[in-house]
Write an enzyme that holds these catalytic residues in place. Structure first.
Site, PDB file in Angstrom:
ATOM      1  N   CYS A 153      86.400 -14.950  41.913  1.00  0.00           N
ATOM      2  CA  CYS A 153      86.947 -13.662  41.494  1.00  0.00           C
ATOM      3  C   CYS A 153      88.399 -13.495  41.950  1.00  0.00           C
ATOM      4  CB  CYS A 153      86.080 -12.514  41.968  1.00  0.00           C
ATOM      5  SG  CYS A 153      85.764 -12.453  43.721  1.00  0.00           S
ATOM      6  N   VAL A 157      91.251 -12.179  39.540  1.00  0.00           N
ATOM      7  CA  VAL A 157      91.954 -10.912  39.747  1.00  0.00           C
ATOM      8  C   VAL A 157      93.468 -11.117  39.667  1.00  0.00           C
ATOM      9  CG1 VAL A 157      92.431  -9.035  41.380  1.00  0.00           C
ATOM     10  CG2 VAL A 157      90.087  -9.818  41.043  1.00  0.00           C
TER      11      VAL A 157
END
Lengths: 519, 498
Positions: A153, A157
């Site tokens: 992630c 991001v």
């Protein structure tokens, strides 16, 4: 002091000795500022009520004990199913430590996977350098035939672009230009581990079929008579894929298993560590384009993959983790239809043996209520098998189940008289399940290892089928697919039922009139 | 390898040097240079082990390290049993660390204790795009409704939190106020921070300082102290380690007012500044808070080691030396009391284990702390290294290891495999990710993070289990079966030997 050298007490006995019990009681009383026992008891009882269930189900933000993991776990699962393939997860390194541990705890096997070890500076400047250096190091040290890149992630991001980064790395000579580096973005905040599986499987097919990210000509499809088979994210992948191969070999099929994890997570102990073993060869992965059809055993693990493959002109077929007799029948008949091969007599006999076993034992299962949870396809397969056994899958729950999945389960339930009082729960977690088990009790719970907390709290006996299974060994080596798989699952369920009857009837002179030696 | 003679010692050193040179050849040049600084051989008399440490891992190499979240949620905060720890971010981090570390505790899970539960904000794309603060606030409300007996909440940040600019501090402050000062602790342990778990320990320690100690400065406390109050710091009660340690401290007349953090509670954390002495087991993960309590509250701290009788005896005396004769005499009585058990364990297992060589690669304190326990059984540690140690760990290690010990910091999968292949130890002690690699190679293995689901290993009671476990790892009949008898060597792939 009760510890002894002759009879060493383990933790489960040691801390029940009087000196420890007293010590722990004093610790609690004197230092923990404990909630009074009556209050604990009052709340404990309250959590069993319908009122608590309503509050529990009114939750909008908090997830408690979910039955799902994140995309990159599935990404690694899919990647290690290819010949000498090293999964490379672009992002923070801690994630990779977690995936490797998670798989090793389930399969009792090593899981090789590297990370690009991004830290604060990469968060600010992007992870290009990590990709460049990481690919070079992984290639030099571990000599893979392919490196399959996915993301954590963190990388998602900050918006790292895998395609551009891999190109850049190749330009800098991290790996040879022609070296296979398929990739897939696998953000942990979208979907679950089954989504990650799907993305990487699609990414690998796309890589080989559609011109390796613009570095090679696209392959021209030249249809042949072969079929492709995709198992999906599956805790029983070792046993299942071997069973599928056995069945397909019986039928004389020409087939490719895309993502064959059966050897890499079942290597021998013979003095040699095999970092890579088995797997779909890269040549097979490329040639899979030409197959006449692709069969997915788990629809929800392969939504994008099948759409991609279908788009290349193949017939695609998705099953929902078929378990039991009727589901296996349907699976085999569809395979026979697609390939034009007949189902050999040996399989008909295997079928008859399972039906025989069910007939022998069904009295013990008929009418029993089950709560089941797991991945969406597993739930569908299990629910179908239970209905076939005359059992009631009272609660069917998948944390990573969608509304469409719930509808599918509902249709299945509606199709059987045993499904009448059963309900499906999409997007709920095991704390919801706890309320369900208290307010609408069932006879047995089927789920993964985390189900043991529900067994402790609610007294519902747990039958371990799912992923992960950390606290029982070696079940992943057994198939749950095919007629042989149906037999295994039937026996696991029966074993638990009989164990429970015995447990319930073994008090001497009180209940042991029913402690029968023949059941 | 035996280090008994000078010639053999020189051989070992030469072999280690050769070995390091060999593994470095597999790296691209730039990284061979970098890794070279982390590999070496201990030279007697040097102040440290001659390796660099606490530096970023090399990308792409299969480091064994984890992240700051693992250090905070997984190690320091997670075991505090009466608080709810939210894994704040996507679902995975909390899922993989859920109940995986066997931090034993007593309590009614889900009612007044919450250690083996996975609370997560299960971030979705919209939370990344619009921020997760509102969701976090709502989660805290829902925790209050469903778990009314919780004594506090911590927010364990996962990677995205720090990247999307959420203000978890503001949410925590507001909610704490709303709930009458209930401890609500935001922890900035995003996984990309630092180079390993280690920074997560530090951040978690600082969060206790800022959000527990400092917040209760003006609270009145009913705590009544005694001159014999100590706190166990840095024992995570894996398999009950802190319990088999606590019992010894209590037997020597000390009053253990807190356990950090295995089987710990918020009340114990809050009481700790009243301790007379902090006894520190895992220096790496909790030296920060120990130093802080020394500076701010004047509490001295002492490192101890409860692995194996030699170190236990030393440690009991060292701890007792901070107290009066009553405690010193009681410590001697404790040592005396367990003498028979210790001797029986050694008599039983030493003959089966003496001379066996061990290679370790673990985290925290164990790459050095367990060496004494092996030596009590006549075994020899010939290689060791830290997953996330700092230079002060390697300095401390010099008191434990012998001249010529192979040292590998933040070892990579490749290096570890090659080292074990060449050194051929009788036992490897490392983690779950390494276990099956070496067992496949036919090398006995014990997990030295989780005690392979056994334990406790601390204290006298734990030593009996430790000795039994090492014996059954090394002397299991299975290791006699790994070679296929009709093959000339196990590495021959192609069927039956001629």
């Amino acid at each position: 002091m009760t510890q002894s050298a002759t009879h060493v007490l383990d933790h489960f006995d040691l801390f029940r000795q009087p000196e420890y019990k007293e010590m722990l009681e004093n610790k609690k009383k004197n230092f923990e500022n404990p909630v009074p026992a009556e209050e604990v008891e009052r709340i404990r009882e309250w959590t069993k009520t319908g009122e608590y269930r309503d509050k529990n189900f009114a939750r909008e933000a908090l997830t408690i004990n979910p039955a799902k993991a994140c995309q990159p776990l599935g990404a690694v699962f899919a990647a290690v199913g290819f010949e000498s393939t090293l999964p490379f997860v672009h992002g923070s390194q801690g994630c990779v430590a977690y995936y490797r541990s998670h798989f090793s705890r389930h399969f009792k096997e090593p899981t090789s996977c590297v990370s690009s070890s991004m830290t604060e500076d990469a968060a600010v400047f992007g992870g290009l350098n990590n990709m460049v250096d990481g690919l070079a190091n992984a290639y030099s040290l571990y000599k893979p035939k392919m490196i399959a890149v996915s993301t954590t992630c963190m990388a998602e991001v900050i918006g790292d672009d895998l395609n551009a980064f891999i190109k850049g790395a190749k330009e800098k000579g991290s790996v040879p230009v022609e070296f296979d580096v398929p990739f897939a973005h696998t953000p942990a905040f979208v979907g679950s581990h089954i989504t990650g599986y799907d993305n990487v499987m699609k990414g690998i097919c796309e890589h080989f079929w559609d011109g390796k990210a613009g570095t090679a000509p696209k392959l021209e499809r030249a249809p042949n008579e072969k079929i492709n088979f995709i198992g999906g994210f599956d805790g029983y992948t070792v046993g299942n894929l071997r069973e599928i191969k056995r069945i397909f070999n019986f039928m004389g099929l020409d087939y490719t298993i895309l993502g064959d994890n059966s050897d890499v997570w079942d290597t021998p102990t013979d003095g040699q560590f095999r970092m890579y073993d088995g797997g779909t060869t890269l040549q097979e992965a490329a040639n899979a384009l030409h197959a006449k059809a692709t069969i997915s055993m788990q629809e929800h693990c392969t939504e994008k993959t099948l759409a991609f493959i279908g788009g290349h002109g193949q017939e695609v077929l998705a099953f929902n983790h078929p378990m039991g007799v009727a589901a296996t029948d349907k699976f085999l008949m569809e395979v026979a239809r697609i390939t034009g091969k007949s189902i050999p007599e040996e399989l008909a006999k295997e079928r008859g043996r399972v039906v025989d076993a069910i007939a022998d034992s069904s009295a013990h299962i008929h009418g029993k209520k089950f709560a089941i949870y797991g991945d969406p396809d597993l739930c569908l397969g299990l629910a179908g098998f239970l209905l076939e056994l005359g059992a009631e899958p009272t609660h069917v729950l998948a944390t990573n189940g969608s509304k469409a999945w719930a509808q599918k389960v509902q249709t299945l339930l509606d199709g059987s008289p045993f499904g009448k009082n059963c309900h499906v729960y999409a997007g709920k977690d095991l704390w919801h399940m706890r309320s369900l088990l208290f307010t609408e009790p069932v006879d047995f719970l089927i789920g993964n290892t985390y189900g043991k907390f529900l067994e402790r709290d609610t007294g519902t006996p747990l039958i371990r089928i799912g992923f992960p299974i950390f606290d029982r060994h070696h079940h992943h080596r057994y198939p749950v697919w095919g007629y042989q798989g149906a037999m295994n699952v039937l026996v696991w369920i029966l074993d638990k039922i009989f164990d429970e009857i015995d447990k319930h009837t073994m008090v001497a002179s009180k209940t042991d009139f029913s402690f029968d030696i023949i059941r | 390898m035996s280090l008994s003679t000078a010639a053999e010692l020189e051989d070992a050193k030469a072999r280690n040097k050769q070995l390091v040179t060999e593994v470095l050849q597999a790296y691209p040049e730039k990284y061979a240079k970098r890794r070279a600084k982390h590999l070496g051989t201990f030279e007697e008399g040097k102040p440290d082990c001659g390796v660099k440490s606490n530096i970023k891992s090399v990308p792409g190499v299969m480091t064994i390290r984890g992240c700051a979240y693992a250090g905070s949620k997984g190690v320091v905060w997670g075991p505090i049993k009466d608080m709810v720890h939210i894994s704040h971010g996507p679902v995975g981090c909390g899922q993989y660390s859920w109940a995986a570390r066997r931090n034993y505790y007593i309590g009614t899970t889900g009612i007044d204790t919450f250690v083996t539960m996975q609370f997560t904000s299960d971030f979705q794309e919209k939370d990344i795009v619009f921020g997760g603060d509102k969701k976090l606030a709502k989660i805290m409300d829902e925790i209050q409704i469903l778990f009314p007996l919780n004594k506090g909440i911590t927010v364990q940040s996962e990677c995205p939190i720090g990247l999307i600019g959420d203000d978890i501090e503001a949410v925590s402050k507001n909610k704490s106020k709303e709930y009458n000062g209930k401890p609500i602790v935001p922890v900035r342990c995003e996984g990309f921070r630092g180079v390993s778990q280690s920074l997560g320990h530090h951040i978690a320690n600082d969060a206790i300082r800022d959000w527990i100690f400092d917040k209760q400065a003006d609270k009145t406390s009913a705590f009544v102290g005694t001159p014999y109050d100590v706190a166990i710091i840095g024992d995570y009660n894996i398999g009950g380690d802190a319990w088999s340690s606590r019992i010894l401290l209590e037997e020597m007349g000390l009053r253990v007012i807190a356990q950090w953090s295995g089987d710990g509670s918020i009340a114990e954390l809050e009481a700790t500044p009243k301790a007379k002495l902090n006894v520190l087991h895992c220096y790496r993960s909790m030296n920060y808070i120990s130093r802080h309590m020394e500076e701010k509250y004047g509490i001295p701290w002492v490192e101890y080691n409860f692995f194996g009788p030699t170190k236990i005896v030393e440690s009991l005396r060292k701890i007792a030396s901070h107290f009066d004769d009553r405690i010193k005499e009681a410590a001697e009585r404790v040592i005396e009391k367990y003498q028979r058990l210790t001797q029986a364990v050694i008599d039983k297992y030493r003959p089966r284990l003496a001379g066996k060589k061990v290679m370790l690669f673990v985290g925290g304190l164990r790459p050095r702390h367990v060496i004494g326990a092996y030596e009590d059984l006549g075994m020899e540690v010939v290689g060791t290294g830290y997953e996330f140690g700092h230079n002060d760990d390697y300095q401390r290690t010099t008191h434990y290891i012998k001249d010529g010990t192979l040292i590998y910091d933040d070892v990579t999968g490749y290096e570890f495999e090659k080292f074990v292949e060449k050194v051929q130890p009788d036992l490897v002690g490392s983690g779950i990710k390494e276990k099956y690699v070496f067992q496949k190679m036919g090398v006995p293995f014990r997990q030295m993070h989780s005690w392979d689901y056994s334990g406790p290993y601390h204290g006298y009671d734990g030593f009996a289990i430790f000795a039994r476990d090492m014996d059954m790892a090394i002397n299991s009949p299975v290791w006699g079966l790994t070679k296929t008898p009709w093959k000339t060597t196990a590495k021959t792939e192609d069927g039956i030997a001629p």
